[in-house]
Design an enzyme around this catalytic site. Structure first.
Site, PDB file in Angstrom:
ATOM      1  N   GLU A  63      14.359 -14.233   2.827  1.00 14.27           N
ATOM      2  CA  GLU A  63      14.988 -14.810   4.021  1.00 14.27           C
ATOM      3  C   GLU A  63      15.720 -13.755   4.850  1.00 14.27           C
ATOM      4  OE1 GLU A  63      16.723 -18.782   3.375  1.00 14.27           O
ATOM      5  OE2 GLU A  63      18.460 -18.053   4.511  1.00 14.27           O
ATOM      6  N   ASP A  64      16.361 -12.816   4.192  1.00 15.04           N
ATOM      7  CA  ASP A  64      17.289 -11.921   4.905  1.00 15.04           C
ATOM      8  C   ASP A  64      16.919 -10.444   4.901  1.00 15.04           C
ATOM      9  OD1 ASP A  64      18.864 -14.106   5.505  1.00 15.04           O
ATOM     10  OD2 ASP A  64      20.163 -13.865   3.763  1.00 15.04           O
TER      11      ASP A  64
HETATM   12  N1  LIG Z   1      30.718 -18.382   3.300  1.00  8.81           N
HETATM   13  C1  LIG Z   1      30.197 -17.214   3.682  1.00  8.81           C
HETATM   14  N2  LIG Z   1      28.848 -17.130   3.935  1.00  8.81           N
HETATM   15  C2  LIG Z   1      28.352 -15.935   4.314  1.00  8.81           C
HETATM   16  C3  LIG Z   1      29.176 -14.801   4.447  1.00  8.81           C
HETATM   17  N3  LIG Z   1      28.396 -13.756   4.801  1.00  8.81           N
HETATM   18  C4  LIG Z   1      27.143 -14.210   4.864  1.00  8.81           C
HETATM   19  N4  LIG Z   1      27.086 -15.526   4.596  1.00  8.81           N
HETATM   20  C5  LIG Z   1      25.868 -16.335   4.596  1.00  8.81           C
HETATM   21  O1  LIG Z   1      25.881 -17.112   5.777  1.00  8.81           O
HETATM   22  C6  LIG Z   1      25.113 -18.300   5.567  1.00  8.81           C
HETATM   23  C7  LIG Z   1      25.888 -19.460   6.162  1.00  8.81           C
HETATM   24  O2  LIG Z   1      26.086 -19.239   7.510  1.00  8.81           O
HETATM   25  P1  LIG Z   1      25.317 -20.079   8.628  1.00  8.81           P
HETATM   26  O3  LIG Z   1      25.796 -19.604   9.978  1.00  8.81           O
HETATM   27  O4  LIG Z   1      25.483 -21.522   8.314  1.00  8.81           O
HETATM   28  O5  LIG Z   1      23.784 -19.731   8.430  1.00  8.81           O
HETATM   29  P2  LIG Z   1      22.866 -18.545   8.991  1.00  8.81           P
HETATM   30  O6  LIG Z   1      23.459 -17.248   8.466  1.00  8.81           O
HETATM   31  O7  LIG Z   1      21.534 -18.874   8.375  1.00  8.81           O
HETATM   32  O8  LIG Z   1      22.842 -18.607  10.465  1.00  8.81           O
HETATM   33  C8  LIG Z   1      24.869 -18.444   4.076  1.00  8.81           C
HETATM   34  O9  LIG Z   1      23.485 -18.192   3.885  1.00  8.81           O
HETATM   35  P3  LIG Z   1      22.671 -18.657   2.589  1.00  8.81           P
HETATM   36  O10 LIG Z   1      23.269 -18.008   1.381  1.00  8.81           O
HETATM   37  O11 LIG Z   1      21.242 -18.390   2.888  1.00  8.81           O
HETATM   38  O12 LIG Z   1      22.923 -20.195   2.394  1.00  8.81           O
HETATM   39  P4  LIG Z   1      22.782 -21.454   3.395  1.00  8.81           P
HETATM   40  O13 LIG Z   1      24.151 -21.686   3.908  1.00  8.81           O
HETATM   41  O14 LIG Z   1      21.812 -21.067   4.469  1.00  8.81           O
HETATM   42  O15 LIG Z   1      22.292 -22.529   2.506  1.00  8.81           O
HETATM   43  C9  LIG Z   1      25.778 -17.343   3.478  1.00  8.81           C
HETATM   44  O16 LIG Z   1      25.274 -16.724   2.305  1.00  8.81           O
HETATM   45  C10 LIG Z   1      30.576 -14.928   4.190  1.00  8.81           C
HETATM   46  O17 LIG Z   1      31.353 -13.994   4.307  1.00  8.81           O
HETATM   47  N5  LIG Z   1      31.028 -16.156   3.816  1.00  8.81           N
END
Ligand SMILES: Nc1nc2c(ncn2[C@@H]2O[C@H](COP(=O)(O)OP(=O)(O)O)[C@@H](OP(=O)(O)OP(=O)(O)O)[C@H]2O)c(=O)[nH]1
Ligand SMILES: [Mn+2]
Length: 176
Positions: A63-64
């Protein structure tokens, strides 16, 4: 052998995420997240299935980062590839649609993928309580909690300990 495989999986994820940082003001290395998700599964969820732990370590690579599913299958096999595929959002879709699909598709996932998703949400929600990502309003944080609760609703009946920890966080925010 399993230990060696797990260490190699962590090393692969670390290399793939090496230039990526979390969104917190400290810009924590991104790899802290997949390692933390794997630790939640092992320590709090009592999960010892190596494929699930590998899935956790690799869950954000496709994904990233530039990682492909083919690469994961070649190195770690089709089962691990399958778990990663189940937890990978289609970044080609608009964000709102991606978020909606997570809620709709959560109940259809395999048990192994549900475990990774539960631990991923638990880690991210705890992270939000620890610090607010740069540029996020409190309203956006609240919205993320609300949406995560909707996703978790579709993942229930998978791991009691993890669901209990998630419920604590939702109760603190008056979501459930
Ligand atoms: N809480 C938090 N999240 C962070 C941080 N840095 C990066 N993230 C990531 O950001 C995602 C949540 O942010 P969003 O704005 O909702 O999603 P997006 O990045 O896809 O645009 C999560 O992705 P994901 O793991 O793929 O999960 P999901 O939320 O997409 O299910 C999370 O891992 C941080 O400092 N705090
Ligand atoms: Mn994640």
């Amino acid at each position: 052998m399993d230990l060696q495989l797990l260490v190699s999986t962590a090393n692969f994820a670390a290399i793939k995420h090496k230039d990526q940082r979390r969104k917190d003001p400290d810009q924590t290395p991104y790899i802290n997240h997949p390692i933390g998700v794997a630790e939640i599964l092992s320590k709090e969820g009592n999960v010892s299935d190596i494929e699930v732990l590998q899935g956790a370590l690799l869950h954000d690579t496709v994904e990233d980062t530039e990682t492909t599913f083919e690469e994961i299958e070649e190195l770690f096999g089709s089962n691990v590839r399958g778990i990663v595929a189940e937890v990978t959002d289609d970044k080609g879709l608009p964000k709102q649609e991606r978020k909606r699909l997570q809620v709709v598709n959560a109940p259809k996932k395999s048990k192994k993928a549900k475990l990774v998703k539960l631990a991923d949400k638990l880690y991210n929600l705890r992270d939000l309580n620890r610090s607010t990502p740069s540029g996020w309003s409190q309203e956006r944080v609240e919205e993320y909690f609300q949406w995560a609760a909707n996703v978790v609703q579709g993942l229930r009946g998978t791991n009691e300990a993890l669901e209990k920890e998630l419920d604590k966080l939702f109760k603190e925010r008056n979501i459930i």
